[in-house]
Design a protein around this motif. Structure first.
Motif, PDB file in Angstrom:
ATOM      1  N   ILE A   9      -5.122  -6.385  -6.515  1.00 35.33           N
ATOM      2  CA  ILE A   9      -5.644  -7.198  -5.586  1.00 35.33           C
ATOM      3  C   ILE A   9      -6.979  -6.021  -4.961  1.00 35.33           C
ATOM      4  O   ILE A   9      -8.275  -6.304  -4.679  1.00 35.33           O
ATOM      5  N   GLN A  10      -6.446  -4.875  -4.626  1.00 37.37           N
ATOM      6  CA  GLN A  10      -7.401  -4.170  -4.040  1.00 37.37           C
ATOM      7  C   GLN A  10      -8.422  -3.509  -4.984  1.00 37.37           C
ATOM      8  O   GLN A  10      -9.724  -3.389  -4.683  1.00 37.37           O
ATOM      9  N   ALA A  11      -7.884  -3.394  -6.471  1.00 36.96           N
ATOM     10  CA  ALA A  11      -8.839  -3.056  -7.379  1.00 36.96           C
ATOM     11  C   ALA A  11     -10.117  -4.046  -7.622  1.00 36.96           C
ATOM     12  O   ALA A  11     -11.350  -3.678  -7.683  1.00 36.96           O
ATOM     13  N   GLU A  12      -9.692  -5.344  -7.405  1.00 37.03           N
ATOM     14  CA  GLU A  12     -10.559  -6.579  -7.320  1.00 37.03           C
ATOM     15  C   GLU A  12     -11.526  -6.417  -6.158  1.00 37.03           C
ATOM     16  O   GLU A  12     -12.691  -6.740  -6.496  1.00 37.03           O
ATOM     17  N   TRP A  13     -10.988  -6.077  -5.136  1.00 35.36           N
ATOM     18  CA  TRP A  13     -11.888  -5.989  -4.081  1.00 35.36           C
ATOM     19  C   TRP A  13     -12.730  -4.919  -3.927  1.00 35.36           C
ATOM     20  O   TRP A  13     -14.058  -4.948  -3.693  1.00 35.36           O
ATOM     21  N   ARG A  14     -12.488  -3.874  -4.605  1.00 37.79           N
ATOM     22  CA  ARG A  14     -13.145  -2.699  -4.819  1.00 37.79           C
ATOM     23  C   ARG A  14     -14.507  -2.971  -5.851  1.00 37.79           C
ATOM     24  O   ARG A  14     -15.544  -2.663  -5.451  1.00 37.79           O
ATOM     25  N   SER A  15     -14.317  -3.866  -6.722  1.00 40.24           N
ATOM     26  CA  SER A  15     -15.242  -4.276  -7.616  1.00 40.24           C
ATOM     27  C   SER A  15     -16.271  -5.208  -6.862  1.00 40.24           C
ATOM     28  O   SER A  15     -17.312  -5.153  -7.054  1.00 40.24           O
ATOM     29  N   GLU A  16     -15.794  -6.232  -6.213  1.00 39.23           N
ATOM     30  CA  GLU A  16     -16.539  -7.095  -5.483  1.00 39.23           C
ATOM     31  C   GLU A  16     -17.057  -6.716  -4.128  1.00 39.23           C
ATOM     32  O   GLU A  16     -18.169  -7.220  -3.651  1.00 39.23           O
ATOM     33  N   ARG A  17     -16.238  -5.974  -3.298  1.00 45.03           N
ATOM     34  CA  ARG A  17     -16.803  -5.544  -1.881  1.00 45.03           C
ATOM     35  C   ARG A  17     -16.394  -3.908  -1.937  1.00 45.03           C
ATOM     36  O   ARG A  17     -15.884  -3.665  -0.903  1.00 45.03           O
ATOM     37  N   PRO A  18     -17.249  -3.184  -2.609  1.00 44.95           N
ATOM     38  CA  PRO A  18     -17.168  -1.752  -2.624  1.00 44.95           C
ATOM     39  C   PRO A  18     -17.555  -1.486  -1.119  1.00 44.95           C
ATOM     40  O   PRO A  18     -17.072   0.041  -0.806  1.00 44.95           O
ATOM     41  N   ASP A  19     -18.242  -2.016  -0.517  1.00 44.93           N
ATOM     42  CA  ASP A  19     -18.644  -1.473   0.745  1.00 44.93           C
ATOM     43  C   ASP A  19     -17.550  -1.593   1.971  1.00 44.93           C
ATOM     44  O   ASP A  19     -17.729  -1.377   3.104  1.00 44.93           O
ATOM     45  N   VAL A  20     -16.508  -2.366   1.534  1.00 40.03           N
ATOM     46  CA  VAL A  20     -15.339  -2.597   2.658  1.00 40.03           C
ATOM     47  C   VAL A  20     -14.139  -1.697   2.260  1.00 40.03           C
ATOM     48  O   VAL A  20     -13.679  -1.642   1.016  1.00 40.03           O
ATOM     49  N   ASP A  21     -13.570  -1.004   3.184  1.00 37.74           N
ATOM     50  CA  ASP A  21     -12.366  -0.156   3.098  1.00 37.74           C
ATOM     51  C   ASP A  21     -11.198  -1.088   3.006  1.00 37.74           C
ATOM     52  O   ASP A  21     -10.889  -1.531   4.133  1.00 37.74           O
ATOM     53  N   THR A  22     -10.624  -1.247   1.876  1.00 38.20           N
ATOM     54  CA  THR A  22      -9.365  -2.088   1.878  1.00 38.20           C
ATOM     55  C   THR A  22      -8.148  -1.351   1.837  1.00 38.20           C
ATOM     56  O   THR A  22      -7.150  -1.982   1.546  1.00 38.20           O
ATOM     57  N   SER A  23      -7.986  -0.091   2.341  1.00 46.01           N
ATOM     58  CA  SER A  23      -6.905   0.794   2.381  1.00 46.01           C
ATOM     59  C   SER A  23      -5.928   0.114   3.429  1.00 46.01           C
ATOM     60  O   SER A  23      -4.731   0.274   2.828  1.00 46.01           O
ATOM     61  N   PRO A  24      -6.236  -0.491   4.443  1.00 50.33           N
ATOM     62  CA  PRO A  24      -5.280  -1.289   5.303  1.00 50.33           C
ATOM     63  C   PRO A  24      -4.253  -2.533   4.316  1.00 50.33           C
ATOM     64  O   PRO A  24      -3.236  -2.450   4.717  1.00 50.33           O
ATOM     65  N   GLN A  25      -5.096  -2.897   3.440  1.00 54.53           N
ATOM     66  CA  GLN A  25      -4.269  -3.912   2.770  1.00 54.53           C
ATOM     67  C   GLN A  25      -3.051  -3.320   1.846  1.00 54.53           C
ATOM     68  O   GLN A  25      -2.156  -4.037   1.585  1.00 54.53           O
ATOM     69  N   GLY A  26      -3.322  -1.892   1.424  1.00 56.85           N
ATOM     70  CA  GLY A  26      -2.211  -1.431   0.886  1.00 56.85           C
ATOM     71  C   GLY A  26      -0.976  -1.377   1.678  1.00 56.85           C
ATOM     72  O   GLY A  26       0.265  -1.537   0.998  1.00 56.85           O
ATOM     73  N   VAL A  27      -0.996  -1.290   3.070  1.00 54.89           N
ATOM     74  CA  VAL A  27      -0.022  -1.350   3.984  1.00 54.89           C
ATOM     75  C   VAL A  27       0.644  -2.524   4.115  1.00 54.89           C
ATOM     76  O   VAL A  27       1.642  -2.972   3.967  1.00 54.89           O
TER      77      VAL A  27
END
Length: 165
Positions: A9-27
């Motif tokens: 999911i995080q990889a997809e968001w990095r592709s679609e929204r590279p401007d948003v830090d999705t690291s909190p989603q990891g936890v």
């Protein structure tokens, strides 16, 4: 890092929204998924004893009270973190099953007290022993040091989210 559901999911968001830090989603995402798995495993065990998660929680609150294993409904609500209305429904079911009984409070004749019956205590003690073995099984992938570290991290975080009693 593992290639689990959250990582994808995080990889997809990095592709679609590279401007948003999705690291909190990891936890948060992993905690959410783990919590769902744990709830499923715990409720399966409770069901083996004819109990729902909430009923197990009410019996646990009564058993932890010590002899004579009783509490007022409001006190049960505080020890289970549910409303008194939810406690009433759970106690109704447990009373029908002969696991608890209600009586008038000695301190306040208008108040009620819920007491664990001998049958309720026997059933709960068996269920609790199995519950602890089940939790041990669920934690088996972590060694003692990892468990202690995780417990400390979660304690710190929860302390920030919940005010102390």
């Amino acid at each position: 890092m593992t290639d689990d559901h959250v990582a994808r999911i995080q990889a997809e968001w990095r592709s679609e929204r590279p401007d948003v830090d999705t690291s909190p989603q990891g936890v948060i995402g992993r905690l959410h998924r783990i919590a769902n798995h744990l709830t499923g495993e715990l409720t399966l065990l409770y069901a083996k004893y004819g109990l729902s998660e909430g009923e197990f929680d009410v019996l646990a609150a009564l058993r932890r009270a010590g002899a004579p294993y009783e509490r007022a409904p409001g006190e049960i609500a505080l020890h289970t973190m549910v409303t008194t209305g939810a406690v009433t429904k759970r106690v109704d079911r447990l009373e029908q099953a002969g696991l608890v009984q209600r009586r008038r409070s000695d301190a306040d004749g208008r108040g009620r007290v819920v007491r664990l019956t001998p049958a309720g205590r026997r059933l709960f003690d068996q269920a609790f022993t199995a519950h602890m073995a089940n939790e041990e099984r669920l934690l088996a992938p972590l060694d003692r040091a990892q468990r202690a570290q995780l417990e400390q991290l979660l304690t710190t975080w929860l302390g920030d989210l919940e005010p102390p009693n």
